[in-house]
Design a protein around this motif. Sequence first.
Motif, PDB file in Angstrom:
ATOM      1  N   ARG A  60     -57.985  49.900  55.892  1.00 19.68           N
ATOM      2  CA  ARG A  60     -58.458  48.978  54.764  1.00 19.68           C
ATOM      3  C   ARG A  60     -57.810  49.431  53.816  1.00 19.68           C
ATOM      4  O   ARG A  60     -58.142  48.700  52.247  1.00 19.68           O
ATOM      5  CB  ARG A  60     -60.097  49.347  54.561  1.00 19.68           C
ATOM      6  CG  ARG A  60     -60.721  48.462  56.057  1.00 19.68           C
ATOM      7  CD  ARG A  60     -62.089  48.859  55.887  1.00 19.68           C
ATOM      8  NE  ARG A  60     -62.640  50.278  55.840  1.00 19.68           N
ATOM      9  CZ  ARG A  60     -62.707  51.081  54.737  1.00 19.68           C
ATOM     10  NH1 ARG A  60     -62.747  50.383  53.506  1.00 19.68           N
ATOM     11  NH2 ARG A  60     -62.892  52.315  54.739  1.00 19.68           N
ATOM     12  N   LEU A  61     -56.914  50.379  53.547  1.00 18.70           N
ATOM     13  CA  LEU A  61     -56.251  50.879  52.009  1.00 18.70           C
ATOM     14  C   LEU A  61     -54.943  50.067  51.955  1.00 18.70           C
ATOM     15  O   LEU A  61     -53.996  50.272  53.017  1.00 18.70           O
ATOM     16  CB  LEU A  61     -56.093  52.231  51.971  1.00 18.70           C
ATOM     17  CG  LEU A  61     -57.470  53.182  51.765  1.00 18.70           C
ATOM     18  CD1 LEU A  61     -58.544  52.881  52.436  1.00 18.70           C
ATOM     19  CD2 LEU A  61     -57.043  54.421  51.712  1.00 18.70           C
ATOM     20  N   THR A  62     -54.498  49.404  51.122  1.00 22.75           N
ATOM     21  CA  THR A  62     -53.071  48.999  50.611  1.00 22.75           C
ATOM     22  C   THR A  62     -52.611  49.632  49.512  1.00 22.75           C
ATOM     23  O   THR A  62     -53.138  49.537  48.427  1.00 22.75           O
ATOM     24  CB  THR A  62     -53.080  47.436  50.393  1.00 22.75           C
ATOM     25  OG1 THR A  62     -53.693  46.944  51.541  1.00 22.75           O
ATOM     26  CG2 THR A  62     -51.669  47.158  50.262  1.00 22.75           C
ATOM     27  N   PHE A  63     -51.598  50.293  49.633  1.00 22.09           N
ATOM     28  CA  PHE A  63     -50.645  51.266  48.525  1.00 22.09           C
ATOM     29  C   PHE A  63     -49.551  50.182  48.206  1.00 22.09           C
ATOM     30  O   PHE A  63     -48.766  49.728  48.879  1.00 22.09           O
ATOM     31  CB  PHE A  63     -50.522  52.319  49.070  1.00 22.09           C
ATOM     32  CG  PHE A  63     -51.373  53.304  49.506  1.00 22.09           C
ATOM     33  CD1 PHE A  63     -51.665  53.171  50.902  1.00 22.09           C
ATOM     34  CD2 PHE A  63     -52.204  54.260  48.572  1.00 22.09           C
ATOM     35  CE1 PHE A  63     -52.979  53.924  51.408  1.00 22.09           C
ATOM     36  CE2 PHE A  63     -53.210  54.957  49.113  1.00 22.09           C
ATOM     37  CZ  PHE A  63     -53.599  54.880  50.526  1.00 22.09           C
ATOM     38  N   GLN A  64     -49.233  50.176  46.808  1.00 24.29           N
ATOM     39  CA  GLN A  64     -48.082  49.369  46.545  1.00 24.29           C
ATOM     40  C   GLN A  64     -47.534  50.372  45.226  1.00 24.29           C
ATOM     41  O   GLN A  64     -47.965  50.816  44.535  1.00 24.29           O
ATOM     42  CB  GLN A  64     -48.393  48.003  45.956  1.00 24.29           C
ATOM     43  CG  GLN A  64     -47.029  47.210  45.357  1.00 24.29           C
ATOM     44  CD  GLN A  64     -47.508  45.864  45.168  1.00 24.29           C
ATOM     45  OE1 GLN A  64     -48.602  45.413  45.188  1.00 24.29           O
ATOM     46  NE2 GLN A  64     -46.508  44.958  45.122  1.00 24.29           N
ATOM     47  N   PHE A  65     -45.984  50.343  45.332  1.00 25.49           N
ATOM     48  CA  PHE A  65     -45.178  50.936  44.303  1.00 25.49           C
ATOM     49  C   PHE A  65     -44.708  50.215  43.425  1.00 25.49           C
ATOM     50  O   PHE A  65     -43.931  49.024  43.994  1.00 25.49           O
ATOM     51  CB  PHE A  65     -44.171  52.004  45.102  1.00 25.49           C
ATOM     52  CG  PHE A  65     -43.480  53.040  44.362  1.00 25.49           C
ATOM     53  CD1 PHE A  65     -42.427  53.647  44.838  1.00 25.49           C
ATOM     54  CD2 PHE A  65     -44.237  53.488  43.116  1.00 25.49           C
ATOM     55  CE1 PHE A  65     -41.776  54.749  44.065  1.00 25.49           C
ATOM     56  CE2 PHE A  65     -43.651  54.485  42.392  1.00 25.49           C
ATOM     57  CZ  PHE A  65     -42.365  55.313  42.849  1.00 25.49           C
ATOM     58  N   SER A  73     -50.582  51.215  42.756  1.00 27.04           N
ATOM     59  CA  SER A  73     -52.011  50.693  42.930  1.00 27.04           C
ATOM     60  C   SER A  73     -52.289  51.038  44.220  1.00 27.04           C
ATOM     61  O   SER A  73     -51.615  51.035  45.356  1.00 27.04           O
ATOM     62  CB  SER A  73     -51.948  49.317  42.612  1.00 27.04           C
ATOM     63  OG  SER A  73     -51.278  48.588  43.479  1.00 27.04           O
ATOM     64  N   LEU A  74     -53.671  51.317  44.399  1.00 19.67           N
ATOM     65  CA  LEU A  74     -54.261  51.586  45.882  1.00 19.67           C
ATOM     66  C   LEU A  74     -55.512  50.420  45.780  1.00 19.67           C
ATOM     67  O   LEU A  74     -56.133  50.453  44.787  1.00 19.67           O
ATOM     68  CB  LEU A  74     -54.887  52.959  45.701  1.00 19.67           C
ATOM     69  CG  LEU A  74     -55.951  53.110  46.627  1.00 19.67           C
ATOM     70  CD1 LEU A  74     -55.681  52.772  48.009  1.00 19.67           C
ATOM     71  CD2 LEU A  74     -56.475  54.459  46.451  1.00 19.67           C
ATOM     72  N   HIS A  75     -55.381  49.484  46.894  1.00 22.96           N
ATOM     73  CA  HIS A  75     -56.461  48.622  46.994  1.00 22.96           C
ATOM     74  C   HIS A  75     -57.394  48.947  48.010  1.00 22.96           C
ATOM     75  O   HIS A  75     -56.676  49.171  49.159  1.00 22.96           O
ATOM     76  CB  HIS A  75     -55.888  47.326  47.093  1.00 22.96           C
ATOM     77  CG  HIS A  75     -56.836  46.199  47.009  1.00 22.96           C
ATOM     78  ND1 HIS A  75     -57.569  45.682  46.004  1.00 22.96           N
ATOM     79  CD2 HIS A  75     -57.369  45.539  48.245  1.00 22.96           C
ATOM     80  CE1 HIS A  75     -58.383  44.646  46.567  1.00 22.96           C
ATOM     81  NE2 HIS A  75     -58.246  44.591  47.849  1.00 22.96           N
ATOM     82  N   ILE A  76     -58.605  48.891  48.104  1.00 23.61           N
ATOM     83  CA  ILE A  76     -59.352  49.091  49.488  1.00 23.61           C
ATOM     84  C   ILE A  76     -60.282  47.879  49.513  1.00 23.61           C
ATOM     85  O   ILE A  76     -61.029  47.225  48.522  1.00 23.61           O
ATOM     86  CB  ILE A  76     -60.403  50.345  49.037  1.00 23.61           C
ATOM     87  CG1 ILE A  76     -59.619  51.595  48.652  1.00 23.61           C
ATOM     88  CG2 ILE A  76     -61.096  50.605  50.147  1.00 23.61           C
ATOM     89  CD1 ILE A  76     -60.385  52.935  48.382  1.00 23.61           C
ATOM     90  N   THR A  77     -60.112  47.368  50.472  1.00 25.51           N
ATOM     91  CA  THR A  77     -61.086  46.104  51.215  1.00 25.51           C
ATOM     92  C   THR A  77     -62.260  46.618  51.705  1.00 25.51           C
ATOM     93  O   THR A  77     -62.154  47.512  52.735  1.00 25.51           O
ATOM     94  CB  THR A  77     -59.965  45.101  51.887  1.00 25.51           C
ATOM     95  OG1 THR A  77     -58.913  45.150  51.495  1.00 25.51           O
ATOM     96  CG2 THR A  77     -60.954  44.277  52.521  1.00 25.51           C
ATOM     97  N   ALA A  78     -63.253  45.967  51.378  1.00 31.23           N
ATOM     98  CA  ALA A  78     -64.531  46.162  52.066  1.00 31.23           C
ATOM     99  C   ALA A  78     -64.749  47.519  52.268  1.00 31.23           C
ATOM    100  O   ALA A  78     -65.114  48.247  53.347  1.00 31.23           O
ATOM    101  CB  ALA A  78     -64.592  45.420  53.356  1.00 31.23           C
ATOM    102  N   ALA A  79     -64.993  48.034  50.892  1.00 25.23           N
ATOM    103  CA  ALA A  79     -65.284  49.814  50.756  1.00 25.23           C
ATOM    104  C   ALA A  79     -66.586  50.091  51.508  1.00 25.23           C
ATOM    105  O   ALA A  79     -67.550  49.361  51.694  1.00 25.23           O
ATOM    106  CB  ALA A  79     -65.465  49.927  49.368  1.00 25.23           C
ATOM    107  N   GLN A  80     -66.537  51.359  52.025  1.00 28.66           N
ATOM    108  CA  GLN A  80     -67.563  52.171  52.840  1.00 28.66           C
ATOM    109  C   GLN A  80     -68.021  53.121  52.231  1.00 28.66           C
ATOM    110  O   GLN A  80     -67.194  53.995  51.466  1.00 28.66           O
ATOM    111  CB  GLN A  80     -66.985  52.273  54.481  1.00 28.66           C
ATOM    112  CG  GLN A  80     -66.749  50.832  55.137  1.00 28.66           C
ATOM    113  CD  GLN A  80     -66.390  51.100  56.539  1.00 28.66           C
ATOM    114  OE1 GLN A  80     -66.140  52.317  56.931  1.00 28.66           O
ATOM    115  NE2 GLN A  80     -65.884  49.870  57.079  1.00 28.66           N
ATOM    116  N   PRO A  81     -69.165  53.759  52.353  1.00 31.11           N
ATOM    117  CA  PRO A  81     -69.263  54.853  51.850  1.00 31.11           C
ATOM    118  C   PRO A  81     -68.580  55.934  52.338  1.00 31.11           C
ATOM    119  O   PRO A  81     -68.243  57.013  51.314  1.00 31.11           O
ATOM    120  CB  PRO A  81     -70.983  55.083  52.451  1.00 31.11           C
ATOM    121  CG  PRO A  81     -71.547  53.578  52.641  1.00 31.11           C
ATOM    122  CD  PRO A  81     -70.291  52.999  53.072  1.00 31.11           C
ATOM    123  N   GLY A  82     -67.939  55.963  53.368  1.00 29.95           N
ATOM    124  CA  GLY A  82     -67.024  57.007  53.754  1.00 29.95           C
ATOM    125  C   GLY A  82     -65.668  57.183  53.070  1.00 29.95           C
ATOM    126  O   GLY A  82     -65.008  57.983  52.840  1.00 29.95           O
TER     127      GLY A  82
END
Lengths: 114, 112
Positions: A60-65, A73-82
């Motif tokens: 669920r993590l997308t990193f872009q340079f 940037s770091l984009h997290i989709t549907a974040a979870q407590p973990g």
Amino acid sequence: TQLLEQSPQFLSIQEGENLTVYCNSSSVFSSLQWYRQEPGEGPVLLVTVVTGGEVKKLKRLTFQFGDARKDSSLHITAAQPGDTGLYLCAGASWNNNAGNMLTFGGGTRLMVKP
Amino acid sequence: DTAVSQTPKYLVTQMGNDKSIKCEQNLGHDTMYWYKQDSKKFLKIMFSYNNKELIINETVPNRFSPKSPDKAHLNLHINSLELGDSAVYFCASSQGGSSPLHFGNGTRLTVT
């Protein structure tokens, strides 16, 4: 001195929300690494991006340079407590005294509430 | 097996004392580092060692001295501890250059 600024410094969201963390600099880096640090532990590498414009996905993590290799940037989709933790970016650059070296950003503290 | 291990986990001591933190890595890496993380979580490099040779010493007071008996160990000795030395100290290792770092779990130093 290379400087990396991360934003936001703190982020508290509800489970299921999306978020983006930014890492910016006025300097060019040969590569950029993202780490996550949990309480009482050391940072753990998530990903390394090398090419300008590169996009890498880790579940669920997308990193872009950035195209100019000055930001990421770091984009997290549907974040979870973990996903809760301290996210650190680190840029690699050349130092005349030390050779290749890493410079860390100030970190983004993420808390995901259930 | 723990890749990078450092001891102790916690260290509480009084001003003026001398203390050491030990670090060992079993990854076969050529370079080891010491980082200091302050209360705001900012990670700053203190030293790195490559084949027993100091590469970086970033404005660190000379009260701090790294000692590397061999490639797998990099210990940190601190003389005349001051209140401002209170922080979490991380040991790390890598293949060198801009290779990813493998960190230990940190030593929380509290100087009273």
